[in-house]
Enzyme design. Structure first.
Site, PDB file in Angstrom:
ATOM      1  CE  LYS A 178      47.915  38.549  62.022  1.00  0.00           C
ATOM      2  NZ  LYS A 178      48.587  39.787  62.486  1.00  0.00           N
TER       3      LYS A 178
ATOM      4  CE1 TYR B  12      31.787  47.651  32.729  1.00  0.00           C
ATOM      5  CE2 TYR B  12      33.142  46.183  34.072  1.00  0.00           C
ATOM      6  CZ  TYR B  12      31.894  46.642  33.672  1.00  0.00           C
ATOM      7  OH  TYR B  12      30.755  46.090  34.211  1.00  0.00           O
TER       8      TYR B  12
END
Length: 368
Positions: free
Chosen positions: A34, A261
């Site tokens: 999965k 930033y």
């Protein structure tokens, strides 16, 4: 090709599957692929495991099963999660096996199948303590009722452990007792199913009494241990994925230079600021800002400043020789140094599963 990629070592995955089979002994191993095989590439991993003897697979959702079929993989596929009854036609068309986990869902399936005059194989999910989907183990009458429905053929019955990766196994052993209550009841009623299964990776390694007919290896296939509480000596696992990027730019900057930033990183001395062309949109957690490490020239260097959406920066000693195009490793081994998924998970405050499955579709997978 994009200068960011994940190298997946299929031979290591095959090795890990051999370890699963060694531990499982007489039980058949059903690889769980999965979430794109935990970020490794479901189709390619499935093909490698078929070559190693895998006969069936488990996924989480319908679309994952369809993807395998469209890639030409015809082995039985069990869907572990919820599949709505309106998808019955797709299940039949693609020959996929759903999980039925409550009475109303089973009745809705039966109604559609009766109208279509078709029979569908499925596995029944029992909740023995996970508290997620599944018939509560004491709902024996409902379980028996569903197993006798027409147009539905129970191929398997299974449960899932909540705490098999913890040091204390008492709750897992309680879950085994509860699952056995259901199995004994079915046997007493003359109801037979082909496959009984419970063991995830942790239980494969630690709870042989939970192996039953099938085991469901997940994280261990990819070379990772379920937790720090699972002893490493139980299985020799080889990590299969290395996350790499090429250096995009190198700047020699003075002390007092700010990076990224918010200017949260300020150099304390002359430094090389090395930019790499990946960021949190590629699955490299923003929470690794000013905390994570990267391997360049076989040495560990710190993330400088905030991880951006598509880029990040690394602070490297000014005496180091680094050039654009050089290879950096963000997860895996370079030289004698290694960054593990467990190490990254500790820094982020998560688990190694999330580190692997978070690597996004933007990162090409290269198979070696």
């Amino acid at each position: 090709m994009r200068p960011v990629w994940a190298e997946v070592n299929l031979e290591n995955i095959r090795h890990n599957f051999r370890e699963v089979k060694r531990l499982a002994r007489q039980a058949e191993a059903m690889p769980v692929i999965k979430a794109n095989a935990y970020g490794h590439g479901a189709v390619e991993v499935a093909k490698a495991l078929i070559a190693e003897g895998a006969k069936r697979f488990a996924v989480a959702i319908l679309d994952e099963g369809i993807k395998l079929r469209e890639a030409g993989i015809d082995a039985p596929v069990l869907i572990l999660g919820y599949t709505p009854p309106e998808e019955v036609e797709k299940l039949l068309f693609y020959n996929l096996t759903p999980t039925l986990h409550h009475r109303e869902l089973a009745l809705a399936y039966q109604e559609r199948l009766e109208r279509l005059k078709k029979t569908l194989f499925y596995h029944l999910k029992i909740d023995t303590g996970m508290g997620r989907i599944g018939f509560w183990y004491e709902e024996l009458e409902k379980i028996e009722e569903v197993l006798k429905l027409k147009n539905l053929e129970a191929e398997g019955v299974y449960t899932h452990f909540a705490r098999a990766d913890e040091q204390d196994l008492s709750f897992s052993k309680l879950q085994i007792e509860r699952f056995n209550i259901v199995l004994k009841h079915l046997k007493a009623k003359g109801i037979e199913v082909k496959y009984r299964h419970a063991a995830n990776s942790a239980a494969i390694m630690r709870l042989p009494e939970a192996h039953y007919d099938l085991v469901r290896p997940g994280i261990m296939l990819y070379g990772e241990y379920p937790s720090r509480d699972v002893p490493r000596e139980l299985a020799h696992l080889k990590p299969a994925l290395t996350l790499k990027a090429r250096v995009s730019q190198v700047k020699k900057v003075p002390a007092g230079f700010t990076v990224s930033y918010g200017s949260t990183y300020v150099t304390s001395k002359a430094t090389l600021i090395v930019s790499l062309p990946l960021g949190y949109a590629d699955g490299y957690f923003r929470r690794l800002s000013n905390r994570g490490v990267v391997l360049i020239n076989g040495k560990r260097w710190s993330i400088a400043g905030r991880v951006c959406m598509d880029q990040l920066m690394v602070a490297v000693d000014e005496t180091e020789r680094v050039n654009p195009g050089d290879e950096a490793v963000l997860l895996g081994k370079q030289g004698e140094e290694t960054i593990t998924a467990m190490e990254m998970a500790d820094l982020v405050g998560t688990i190694n599963y999330e580190i692997l499955t978070n690597i996004s579709y933007r990162v090409p997978r290269i198979y070696v």
